[in-house]
Motif scaffolding. Sequence first.
Motif, PDB file in Angstrom:
ATOM      1  N   GLU A 135       5.327  94.563  17.777  1.00 35.89           N
ATOM      2  CA  GLU A 135       6.275  93.940  18.691  1.00 35.89           C
ATOM      3  C   GLU A 135       6.268  92.430  18.478  1.00 35.89           C
ATOM      4  OE1 GLU A 135       5.841  95.000  22.770  1.00 35.89           O
ATOM      5  OE2 GLU A 135       5.965  97.156  22.401  1.00 35.89           O
ATOM      6  N   ILE A 136       7.448  91.841  18.521  1.00 32.65           N
ATOM      7  CA  ILE A 136       7.585  90.398  18.358  1.00 32.65           C
ATOM      8  C   ILE A 136       8.227  89.820  19.614  1.00 32.65           C
ATOM      9  CG2 ILE A 136       8.653  88.535  17.023  1.00 32.65           C
ATOM     10  CD1 ILE A 136       8.574  90.308  14.585  1.00 32.65           C
ATOM     11  N   LEU A 137       7.661  88.725  20.081  1.00 34.08           N
ATOM     12  CA  LEU A 137       8.190  88.037  21.252  1.00 34.08           C
ATOM     13  C   LEU A 137       8.851  86.733  20.822  1.00 34.08           C
ATOM     14  CD1 LEU A 137       8.467  87.528  24.333  1.00 34.08           C
ATOM     15  CD2 LEU A 137       6.187  86.461  24.232  1.00 34.08           C
ATOM     16  N   PHE A 138      10.077  86.523  21.272  1.00 35.09           N
ATOM     17  CA  PHE A 138      10.785  85.266  21.054  1.00 35.09           C
ATOM     18  C   PHE A 138      10.817  84.502  22.378  1.00 35.09           C
ATOM     19  CE2 PHE A 138      12.370  88.106  17.793  1.00 35.09           C
ATOM     20  CZ  PHE A 138      12.475  87.296  16.665  1.00 35.09           C
ATOM     21  N   ARG A 169       2.236  86.171  35.642  1.00 36.71           N
ATOM     22  CA  ARG A 169       1.197  87.153  35.319  1.00 36.71           C
ATOM     23  C   ARG A 169       1.798  88.534  35.088  1.00 36.71           C
ATOM     24  NH1 ARG A 169      -3.733  85.723  39.573  1.00 36.71           N
ATOM     25  NH2 ARG A 169      -4.170  83.616  38.771  1.00 36.71           N
ATOM     26  N   ILE A 170       2.771  88.900  35.903  1.00 38.40           N
ATOM     27  CA  ILE A 170       3.425  90.206  35.751  1.00 38.40           C
ATOM     28  C   ILE A 170       4.158  90.277  34.414  1.00 38.40           C
ATOM     29  CG2 ILE A 170       5.241  91.704  36.662  1.00 38.40           C
ATOM     30  CD1 ILE A 170       4.518  90.628  39.466  1.00 38.40           C
ATOM     31  N   LEU A 199       4.025  91.791  28.160  1.00 34.93           N
ATOM     32  CA  LEU A 199       4.205  91.279  26.800  1.00 34.93           C
ATOM     33  C   LEU A 199       2.925  91.364  25.969  1.00 34.93           C
ATOM     34  CD1 LEU A 199       6.222  88.041  27.700  1.00 34.93           C
ATOM     35  CD2 LEU A 199       7.143  90.237  26.927  1.00 34.93           C
ATOM     36  N   LYS A 200       1.906  92.007  26.504  1.00 31.71           N
ATOM     37  CA  LYS A 200       0.597  91.964  25.855  1.00 31.71           C
ATOM     38  C   LYS A 200       0.562  92.676  24.503  1.00 31.71           C
ATOM     39  CE  LYS A 200      -1.206  95.909  28.521  1.00 31.71           C
ATOM     40  NZ  LYS A 200      -2.264  96.324  29.484  1.00 31.71           N
ATOM     41  N   LYS A 201       1.529  93.566  24.236  1.00 40.73           N
ATOM     42  CA  LYS A 201       1.545  94.273  22.954  1.00 40.73           C
ATOM     43  C   LYS A 201       2.173  93.449  21.829  1.00 40.73           C
ATOM     44  CE  LYS A 201       1.656  98.995  24.796  1.00 40.73           C
ATOM     45  NZ  LYS A 201       2.424 100.276  24.811  1.00 40.73           N
ATOM     46  N   CYS A 202       2.788  92.335  22.170  1.00 37.97           N
ATOM     47  CA  CYS A 202       3.437  91.502  21.149  1.00 37.97           C
ATOM     48  C   CYS A 202       2.369  90.784  20.329  1.00 37.97           C
ATOM     49  CB  CYS A 202       4.371  90.489  21.806  1.00 37.97           C
ATOM     50  SG  CYS A 202       5.735  91.234  22.728  1.00 37.97           S
ATOM     51  N   LYS A 208      -0.791  80.195  27.946  1.00 39.44           N
ATOM     52  CA  LYS A 208      -1.046  81.442  28.677  1.00 39.44           C
ATOM     53  C   LYS A 208      -0.907  82.675  27.787  1.00 39.44           C
ATOM     54  CE  LYS A 208       0.400  79.538  33.133  1.00 39.44           C
ATOM     55  NZ  LYS A 208       1.332  79.642  34.278  1.00 39.44           N
ATOM     56  N   LEU A 209      -0.224  82.515  26.662  1.00 37.55           N
ATOM     57  CA  LEU A 209      -0.005  83.649  25.757  1.00 37.55           C
ATOM     58  C   LEU A 209      -1.127  83.830  24.738  1.00 37.55           C
ATOM     59  CD1 LEU A 209       3.808  83.143  25.072  1.00 37.55           C
ATOM     60  CD2 LEU A 209       2.795  85.205  26.072  1.00 37.55           C
ATOM     61  N   ILE A 210      -1.996  82.845  24.617  1.00 39.30           N
ATOM     62  CA  ILE A 210      -3.067  82.917  23.618  1.00 39.30           C
ATOM     63  C   ILE A 210      -3.999  84.089  23.920  1.00 39.30           C
ATOM     64  CG2 ILE A 210      -5.103  81.734  22.693  1.00 39.30           C
ATOM     65  CD1 ILE A 210      -3.632  79.083  23.213  1.00 39.30           C
ATOM     66  N   SER A 211      -4.210  84.929  22.896  1.00 40.52           N
ATOM     67  CA  SER A 211      -5.133  86.062  23.028  1.00 40.52           C
ATOM     68  C   SER A 211      -5.623  86.439  21.633  1.00 40.52           C
ATOM     69  CB  SER A 211      -4.440  87.258  23.695  1.00 40.52           C
ATOM     70  OG  SER A 211      -3.402  87.759  22.875  1.00 40.52           O
TER      71      SER A 211
END
Length: 389
Positions: A7-10, A90-91, A96-99, A115-118
């Motif tokens: 999955e890609i997030l834009f 947070r919701i 979006l955690k699979k991106c 906040k997206l760093i993982s």
Amino acid sequence: METKANEILFVSHNASRSGAPLILLGIIREFKNLYKGKLKVLLMEGGELQEDFQSLADTYILYKQPRFILQSKKGFAAKFLKLLYNIKARIILARLKKCRLVFLNTITNGHIHRKLISPGRKFMTYVHELESSTKFGTDAIALTTVLKHSNYFWTGSEVVRDFLVEGKQVPPGITEVVYSSLADINPNRHYFSEFIDSLKKQFQIPTDAFIVGVVANAEWRKGFDFLFPLVKIYLEKYPDGKAIFLWKGYNTGSKSYYFDTFDLKKTGIDKRIILLPHDASNLATIAALDAHLLLSREDPFPLVVLEAASLEIPTICFRDAGGSPEFVSGDAGICVDYGNLIQVAEAIYELENNAAKRIEMGAKAKSRLSQGYSSKDAALRLLTLVEKM
């Protein structure tokens, strides 16, 4: 080689009908036809284009109102809104955690980037900004996040790449120039004939007028304050000149409209300047021009230059004011010294009185679009990068 179906997030800073969101929208539309994985979109703010994004991918909108409105709140209202949007963020982030790859459009998204760093997630940032846009569009902490945690950078022009590499010490090996791109590089100018006729009738534009136009927000960075002095210089230098100056992107509902029209009448140039609000008819307005004018003090690589080129309209712009000269290159328009309004007036008069040169430059601009300035070209380059990352 078949791409992995990750999955890609834009991420877009907003969904306004302006350069960066339009470029991203065009890329996603083409990329969707090339990539087998799921695409998602996160809009930091809503806007006119949000339904277009929603038609292409699952789209999440963090702020329904522009953030400057929310930031103006005080006391309990401010605390409540901050809590509300923290919960909402947070919701959304949980969905979006699979991106595994995040494409951040503009350098101004550092606050959500953080906040997206993982673990295992990679980031690429498409930078459309130079010094002033970066200074006023983000803050030091957010900017540091983008610079430190982006795995790869696209830049909208060579001058933007230099800004990153020389000004922000980004390693050159993780940067790539990908110029602004158009979804449609072959619009039919005749399609806008009715609009053009209506515009000329509404403002009583003479049939032999030479229409010069700026399509941009009426602000300091775009050089709106250059317009009135330019018109005065042009009229004093060329009393026989037939140029009509049009600015598309002016807020006619603001207090400034009263002040500016007051000055126009007092200086006697009100018959030569037309101020139009920003709306969906930008391309139709560009089609009405004989020459496109860029008065920007700083513009990384404005999409409007390409839109004008698609209609075979040459551009007049400043040197040392961004990436436009990289496209204009002396044969698709005229570049003049930064801030030199006398040279701008001379360039306008030259194109006004040399139709053959104007047509030749417009044709050159049009042909240059096929050299990597379409949304499809950008999408193909993105696919190649995704396969490597």
